[in-house]
Design a protein around this motif. Structure first.
Motif, mmCIF file in Angstrom:
data_model
loop_
_atom_site.group_PDB
_atom_site.id
_atom_site.type_symbol
_atom_site.label_atom_id
_atom_site.label_comp_id
_atom_site.label_asym_id
_atom_site.label_seq_id
_atom_site.Cartn_x
_atom_site.Cartn_y
_atom_site.Cartn_z
ATOM 1 N N THR A 5 -43.422 -8.066 70.932
ATOM 2 C CA THR A 5 -43.996 -6.767 70.558
ATOM 3 C C THR A 5 -45.165 -6.445 71.493
ATOM 4 O OG1 THR A 5 -45.739 -7.520 69.058
ATOM 5 C CG2 THR A 5 -43.509 -7.346 68.139
ATOM 6 N N ARG A 6 -45.600 -5.187 71.410
ATOM 7 C CA ARG A 6 -46.713 -4.778 72.288
ATOM 8 C C ARG A 6 -48.058 -5.290 71.774
ATOM 9 N NH1 ARG A 6 -45.525 -0.871 75.969
ATOM 10 N NH2 ARG A 6 -43.980 0.063 74.578
ATOM 11 N N GLY A 7 -48.031 -6.106 70.733
ATOM 12 C CA GLY A 7 -49.264 -6.762 70.290
ATOM 13 C C GLY A 7 -49.991 -6.010 69.197
ATOM 14 N N ALA A 8 -51.129 -6.549 68.792
ATOM 15 C CA ALA A 8 -51.903 -5.990 67.682
ATOM 16 C C ALA A 8 -53.073 -5.173 68.204
ATOM 17 C CB ALA A 8 -52.405 -7.119 66.787
ATOM 18 N N ALA A 9 -53.197 -3.963 67.670
ATOM 19 C CA ALA A 9 -54.296 -3.087 68.066
ATOM 20 C C ALA A 9 -54.482 -2.064 66.952
ATOM 21 C CB ALA A 9 -53.941 -2.377 69.375
ATOM 22 N N PRO A 10 -55.680 -1.446 66.852
ATOM 23 C CA PRO A 10 -55.873 -0.415 65.814
ATOM 24 C C PRO A 10 -54.762 0.633 65.906
ATOM 25 C CG PRO A 10 -57.943 -0.947 66.866
ATOM 26 C CD PRO A 10 -56.882 -1.680 67.634
ATOM 27 N N ARG A 11 -54.228 1.038 64.760
ATOM 28 C CA ARG A 11 -53.013 1.853 64.753
ATOM 29 C C ARG A 11 -53.237 3.250 65.336
ATOM 30 N NH1 ARG A 11 -50.116 5.615 62.348
ATOM 31 N NH2 ARG A 11 -47.865 5.307 62.150
ATOM 32 N N THR A 12 -52.638 3.432 66.502
ATOM 33 C CA THR A 12 -52.570 4.753 67.109
ATOM 34 C C THR A 12 -51.342 4.731 68.012
ATOM 35 O OG1 THR A 12 -53.645 6.363 68.537
ATOM 36 C CG2 THR A 12 -54.245 4.086 68.903
ATOM 37 N N HIS A 13 -50.650 5.880 68.127
ATOM 38 C CA HIS A 13 -49.356 5.864 68.807
ATOM 39 C C HIS A 13 -49.443 5.432 70.272
ATOM 40 C CE1 HIS A 13 -48.224 7.840 65.177
ATOM 41 N NE2 HIS A 13 -46.982 8.062 65.577
ATOM 42 N N MET A 14 -50.500 5.871 70.972
ATOM 43 C CA MET A 14 -50.618 5.520 72.405
ATOM 44 C C MET A 14 -50.653 4.006 72.583
ATOM 45 S SD MET A 14 -52.739 8.267 71.724
ATOM 46 C CE MET A 14 -54.429 7.740 71.951
ATOM 47 N N PHE A 15 -50.213 3.570 73.778
ATOM 48 C CA PHE A 15 -50.313 2.143 74.091
ATOM 49 C C PHE A 15 -51.789 1.722 74.010
ATOM 50 C CE2 PHE A 15 -46.563 2.195 77.403
ATOM 51 C CZ PHE A 15 -45.687 2.530 76.384
ATOM 52 N N PRO A 16 -52.069 0.465 73.633
ATOM 53 C CA PRO A 16 -53.453 -0.021 73.672
ATOM 54 C C PRO A 16 -53.999 0.084 75.107
ATOM 55 C CG PRO A 16 -52.009 -1.586 72.559
ATOM 56 C CD PRO A 16 -51.117 -0.541 73.161
#
Ligand SMILES: Cc1ncc(COP(=O)(O)O)c(C=O)c1O
Length: 287
Positions: free
Chosen positions: A93-104
């Motif tokens: 997966t693209r990993g964990a980051a605060p939820r927002t559609h754009m890539f971290p």
């Protein structure tokens, strides 16, 4: 069951924690593979790992691990878990980051999350022998089915529709053009020719499909990649599906209508034999 891979480590299951904000969990933002294990050996492993990296590239996901390292980790996992006949599920997966559609953002240092685990599953012997039934269903998926993405909701809905009808698979179509199964590639045999949808953006180019293309070529079995319609499916001499877990699976009824004489067809049987021989050859290599 057994140990699990998280990142570059093999851990006990209770030690593996996935972040609630992992983008795979929240957006289905990731890709996956399933590899079969026969006699403790990973079948067509390189092809699966290559496709995982190809899928990741198509969604601009940097796996941050070399394919060779991933391969070694997965081989070690299968050994540690003592899997003889079964499968490995692996995803990135693209990993964990605060939820927002754009890539971290790169500055956030969010890293792809690689996980893998094993299952012990026998081969579907009686279904391979007797064949299975299928329904047809509208293909409501997106237009990048060549990517083995975690987003499987339309596939899940189609498979459930099949299960509710007492069937094994849903064969999908877009306005009457047959694409593939909900978790398999779909084929018809007509007048001695094996016909399947071209490997474009509307289907997943199955690894089993790729093995089959080679086996047909090597054995002089006509193999044609072209569109065919629901009515061709209904009038086929033989129908079968392929996938990592289902192998070369005869379909003996579609939407309640018998295919051919209602038993697995001659060419399907031949392809099953060739596939079996390929599995046995691979198991013997370096044994
Ligand atoms: C939609 C779809 N098509 C085709 C396949 C067959 O691919 P493979 O032979 O690589 O398992 C799968 C396997 O899961 C699938 O999900």
């Amino acid at each position: 069951m057994g140990k699990i891979i998280l990142g570059d480590q093999i851990l006990d299951r209770p030690d593996v924690h996935i972040d609630l904000e992992d983008r795979g969990y929240q957006f289905g933002d990731g890709v996956y593979e399933v590899i079969r294990v026969y006699g403790g050996k990973l079948f067509t492993m390189k092809e699966h790992i290559d496709r995982l990296f190809a899928s990741a590239k198509k969604i601009k996901l940097d796996i941050s691990m070399a394919p060779e390292q991933m391969q070694k980790l997965v081989e070690d996992l299968v050994k540690e878990n003592k899997v003889d006949f079964g499968s490995v599920y692996m995803q990135v997966t693209r990993g964990a980051a605060p939820r927002t559609h754009m890539f971290p953002k790169p500055a956030s240092n969010t890293k792809a999350v690689f996980t893998a685990y094993t299952n012990v599953v026998p081969r579907p012997a009686s279904q391979l022998e007797n064949g299975v039934e299928a329904i047809t269903a509208e293909d409501i998926r997106w237009l990048r089915c060549d990517i083995k993405s975690l987003n499987l909701l339309p596939n899940v809905l189609a498979k459930q529709e099949a299960a509710d009808a007492g069937c094994f698979e849903a064969i999908l179509h877009r306005s009457g053009i047959v694409t593939e199964g909900s978790s398999s590639n779909a084929y018809i045999v007509k007048n001695g020719e094996v016909i399947t949808h071209p490997a474009d953006h509307l289907i997943l180019n199955g690894i089993t499909r790729q093995v089959l293309v080679k086996l047909c070529k090597e054995n002089g079995i006509p193999f044609v990649e072209k569109e065919f319609e629901l009515k061709d499916l209904q009038n086929a001499d033989e129908v079968f599906i392929t996938s990592t877990t289902s192998e070369v699976m005869p379909v003996i009824k579609v939407d309640g209508k018998t295919v051919g004489d209602g038993t697995p067809g001659k060419i399907t049987r031949k392809l099953q034999e060739l596939f079996e021989a390929k599995i046995n050859r691979e198991i013997m290599v370096n044994f």
